[in-house]
Motif scaffolding. Sequence first.
Motif, PDB file in Angstrom:
ATOM      1  N   VAL A   7      48.045  52.649  58.733  1.00 33.47           N
ATOM      2  CA  VAL A   7      46.749  51.998  58.535  1.00 33.47           C
ATOM      3  C   VAL A   7      45.618  52.947  58.926  1.00 33.47           C
ATOM      4  O   VAL A   7      44.639  53.124  58.199  1.00 33.47           O
ATOM      5  CB  VAL A   7      46.669  50.699  59.371  1.00 33.47           C
ATOM      6  CG1 VAL A   7      45.259  50.106  59.320  1.00 33.47           C
ATOM      7  CG2 VAL A   7      47.693  49.689  58.866  1.00 33.47           C
ATOM      8  N   VAL A  26      51.624  44.970  58.628  1.00 31.56           N
ATOM      9  CA  VAL A  26      50.514  45.856  58.273  1.00 31.56           C
ATOM     10  C   VAL A  26      49.191  45.097  58.375  1.00 31.56           C
ATOM     11  O   VAL A  26      48.222  45.586  58.955  1.00 31.56           O
ATOM     12  CB  VAL A  26      50.702  46.439  56.860  1.00 31.56           C
ATOM     13  CG1 VAL A  26      49.524  47.348  56.501  1.00 31.56           C
ATOM     14  CG2 VAL A  26      52.010  47.226  56.778  1.00 31.56           C
ATOM     15  N   GLY A  64      45.512  46.311  58.447  1.00 24.45           N
ATOM     16  CA  GLY A  64      45.494  46.921  57.132  1.00 24.45           C
ATOM     17  C   GLY A  64      45.477  45.865  56.039  1.00 24.45           C
ATOM     18  O   GLY A  64      45.403  44.669  56.317  1.00 24.45           O
TER      19      GLY A  64
END
Length: 424
Positions: free
Chosen positions: A93, A292, A297
């Motif tokens: 990320v 994530v 992200g």
Amino acid sequence: MSQPKYSTHHGMTDILPDEVKKWQYLEQLIRTEAELFNFEEIRTPILEQTELIVRGLGQLSDIVSKEIFSFSRGDDHYVLRPELTAPVVRSYVQHHLNQRGGAQKLYYIGPMFRAERPQRGRQRQFHQFGLEIIGSSDPIADAEAISFMIHIFRKVGITNTILKLNSIGDPASREEYKKALKTHLQPHYEKLSEISQKRYHNNPLRILDSKEEEDQPFIQSAPVITDYLSEDSQQHYQQVKEYLQNLGIPYEEDPYLVRGMDYYTQTAFELISPDLGAQDAIAGGGRYDLLVEEIGGQPTPAVGFAAGMERLFIACEELGIELGTEKSVDVYIVTLGERAREWGLRHLLDIREKGFSATMDYLGRSMKAQMKDANRENANFTLIVGENELNDGLFILRNMRESDEEALTFTQILSKLEKERDKE
RNA sequence: GAGCUUGUAGCUCAGUUGGUUAGAGCGCCAGGUUGUGGCCCUGGAGGUCGUGGGUUCAAUUCCCAUCAGGCUCCCCA
């Protein structure tokens, strides 16, 4: 034995020269094979921010709640990484690795730290290798991750493992299942173990993992998560199983397999080795489609696994598998007298220049002691240099394996060594 | 975090029912061969018997604590 003034911390061990060969061998194998699978290595810091690990693995996970080494310095809170999935995702990320295009296929090797009570196969500093495939929701990614994991163990010679497989579904199906599980357990709540009672509220899925005697009857009669999977999850799971069959990788479905970290979704798997005793999980992993995003992200599906290197070595030991090669040196220069030592010191470099390993005595020992040392160092050749040899420029090259020797100029010696090398 | 168990030389282990200088094998060093390894022979170095405290005239041995390893639980790789 008396205690030395300084020693390693509890549960942390040195890897001594005699053992380091097998480590180098395994690391080399992992790197070579990972390249063949077209994975790229990633290295992240040993220290991470506490918040990352807490968010990533879950406040309530055992690792975070009781096994973290942490300290603060000013306003910064550090932890020694207990695993590498969260750090790799953090890196993904932080550096926008998604911009490199396609799915990121990353692998790693390195030390991890968990403040557990040490025992065989469980050290406070231990080593894992593993890989993460970030950016693909395709079951083929699950299959490749498992395939690589199995591949390494097979390459090493560990084939008697059991792959346990399960799917814990997407969040929606998991919520459904949690409800059903709680409904099932509700009437028996008082009879559950203390830990399971706690988990009933915090993380009911983990009750399935319980080894407590009193919980077993209720676990065995519990509903099975695979009956609660959404259609997509079912399809995904089905596809993973088919790919594994195509790859010739046997597996055992275990509907009660639940993993310790909160970030897992869908596919979950563990590789069990019957040679390990209590710590029988030699590798484990699964899909983590929510991590994530959890870390900040874009929503990005991912799958990966990690394997314990110490545990791999224990399994090798139990199976009688020896990894790595014995130590040896191509040339040991045996010197007699100060002039010879000077000559030796200079010519070591010439030999090494040609790509042969070379050494000599550093202790000013007798010739006999030097020969003994050469034998211990497993030298292929000894090069014997004394006053006579220096005077007529002919040095004695002794083949330690064949036990014969001849007098040659230094140039002849180098070409002789090269000829020997070409034979191999 | 809990239970059990072990701790004597670098390594693997004997031994001491509490009693003057604690043993073996392997390994290490040296010599036997004043310039030749692996086998053999001889000699040597190396241990406050994990650490601290207690009991005792006396503790490596008994007791307690502590540290470290191992097994199991927990958890995980």
